[in-house]
Design an enzyme around this catalytic site. Structure first.
Site, PDB file in Angstrom:
ATOM      1  N   TYR A 125       0.896  -1.144   0.051  1.00 54.39           N
ATOM      2  CA  TYR A 125      -0.053  -0.083  -0.176  1.00 54.39           C
ATOM      3  C   TYR A 125       0.864   1.140  -0.156  1.00 54.39           C
ATOM      4  CZ  TYR A 125      -3.851  -3.095   1.028  1.00 54.39           C
ATOM      5  OH  TYR A 125      -4.759  -4.095   1.153  1.00 54.39           O
ATOM      6  N   LYS A 172       3.588 -14.746   5.418  1.00 50.42           N
ATOM      7  CA  LYS A 172       3.998 -15.653   4.340  1.00 50.42           C
ATOM      8  C   LYS A 172       5.665 -15.742   4.361  1.00 50.42           C
ATOM      9  CE  LYS A 172       2.232 -18.469   1.181  1.00 50.42           C
ATOM     10  NZ  LYS A 172       1.618 -19.698   1.307  1.00 50.42           N
TER      11      LYS A 172
END
Lengths: 338, 117
Positions: A125, A172
């Site tokens: 972002y 992740k």
């Protein structure tokens, strides 16, 4: 002089009627608040040439706390999102999104009581995107050590201060070894300061599956921006929808409390929509201001009204108007405090 | 019968590409970099961002977390060729440490790069 001064940003669409109902309830709780009303959104474009007027920014900067209704982000107009700009200007790095079972919503879970802490300022972002050829687009995922450490530290401290037991870092890092690896490493470093809190980590895809299968196993989650964006909405779905999902965007010196749902412009002026998400955000704000007793009373009265089911809005099977629902909460609060 | 991959390749559209600037990622612990216009050739620094937030020109919140990695957007002040970007980097390297450079192109006249918040 009022004990607290809060910037009230009613927002757009159904925002003003929702915020008016919420203000009624909070004022009825007896907390001494002076509300400073400020504008945001599309109406400001004509008036000020921007979605987020300087006057609104200055009010928040002065008061350090704001309660905000929903806004509409225009798509493809070239105007920056007012919400994202607010987060950037005040460096509101922690997006706190609690979800819990509301009995009236009759969900299939035995237990649901999770606080999500979404990092709010970086990750993919950071607005660093390029067309690197006419066939290939690229977005930089920016994860920094201080950005990761402070959200972990914030979440762990919040957990401790609010009697929570366990915080998991969602990542992740098995695939994104540098970016998510750094996020996880910073979390583990911050966790050393909180030996009384049980900590661990979980891979984001497994977390999504576990949330759907057995959400009762989770206590607090701390997530990078993108995973947080997705999983916090998933959690709102577990609770029964965005109509009851509160949120807070918090920085070191400032906090903005707001629902996560949109402004529902088609219902504007009909006094039809459920103000609960903004009300619960207001309850979070009261706790932030140290007004725990009033916050507990409002919350208890709201749940009682929802449990009775007589004076509730259409989305939970009732016919009450927004302000009638608010008045029912006020009546319940007053009855309960006799 | 074409495969899905062959179909996808067949839908590619060629666009007119124009080199218009460079995003340069500078590493420094000395705060927000400053550049004089034209200091390193036909480029002018348009903005500098840190973690995606614009930190120059204009207001910077004292609350803002900054790291030692700045995206500096240099726009060309005239039509440029690739070798001018290479010269720019050689000149700039004498003064600044940088981690990466990304050329900025317009595609059919539209910017192929995002703005900073």
């Amino acid at each position: 002089m009022a004990k607290h001064v809060v910037t009230m940003i009613p927002g757009e669409g159904t925002g003003p009627e929702i915020c008016e109902a919420v203000r009624m309830v909070i004022d009825a709780s007896g907390v001494d608040i002076k509300w400073e009303y400020e504008d945001i959104g599309l109406d400001c474009l004509e008036k000020y040439g921007t979605l987020l007027p300087e006057k609104t920014i200055q009010s928040i900067a002065k008061n350090k706390v704001a309660l905000k209704g929903p806004t509409t982000t225009p798509i493809g107009t070239g105007h920056k999102s007012a919400n994202v700009t607010l987060r950037k200007v005040f460096d509101l790095y922690a997006n706190v999104r609690p979800v819990r079972l509301i009995p009236a919503l009759k969900r299939p879970w035995d237990k649901l009581d999770i606080i999500n802490f979404r990092e709010n300022t970086e990750d993919s972002y950071a607005a660093i995107e390029h067309m690197v050829s006419d066939e290939v687009a690229q977005c930089l995922k920016v994860i920094t050590w201080p950005g990761s450490y402070r959200i972990a530290d914030f979440a762990l401290k919040w957990a401790r201060d609010n009697g929570r037991k366990k915080v998991l870092c969602v990542h992740k890092a098995n695939i994104m070894k540098m970016t998510d690896g750094l996020f996880l490493e910073a979390f583990r470093e911050a966790a050393k300061k909180y030996p009384d809190i049980e900590t661990g980590d979980i891979i984001v895809d497994n977390c999504a599956m576990q949330l759907v299968r057995n959400p009762g196993q989770f206590d607090c989650l701390v997530l990078p921006n993108l995973y947080g964006d997705i999983l916090t909405d998933l959690c709102a779905g577990l609770m029964g929808g965005l109509g009851f999902a509160p949120g807070a965007n918090v920085g070191d010196n400032c906090a903005i409390f707001e629902a996560v749902h949109g402004s529902a412009p088609k219902y504007a002026g009909m006094k039809k929509v459920n103000p609960s998400a903004v009300l619960i955000s207001g309850v979070m704000m009261l706790r932030w201001l140290g007004e725990k007793e009033a916050a507990d009373r409002i919350e208890k009265a709201m749940y009682a009204v929802l449990d009775e089911g007589k004076t509730v809005t259409y989305d939970v099977g009732g016919t009450a108007k927004t302000d009638e629902y608010a008045q029912a909460i006020i009546d319940k609060m007053r009855a309960g405090t006799k | 019968m074409p495969t899905f991959t062959q179909e996808a390749i067949a839908t590619k559209k060629k666009k007119k590409i124009e080199l218009v600037g460079v995003d340069l990622y500078i590493i420094t612990d000395k705060g927000i970099p400053q550049f004089a216009d034209g200091e390193f050739g036909p480029f002018k620094c348009e903005f500098i961002s840190n973690r995606g937030t614009k930190v120059w020109p204009g207001f910077v919140s004292p609350d803002l977390l900054m790291v030692n990695w700045y995206r500096c957007r240099f726009m060309a002040t005239k039509p440029i060729k690739d070798h001018e970007v290479a010269d720019f980097l050689v000149q700039l390297s004498k003064k600044w440490e940088w981690s990466a450079a990304q050329k900025l192109w317009n595609y059919d006249g539209e910017a192929g790069y995002s703005k900073a918040y």
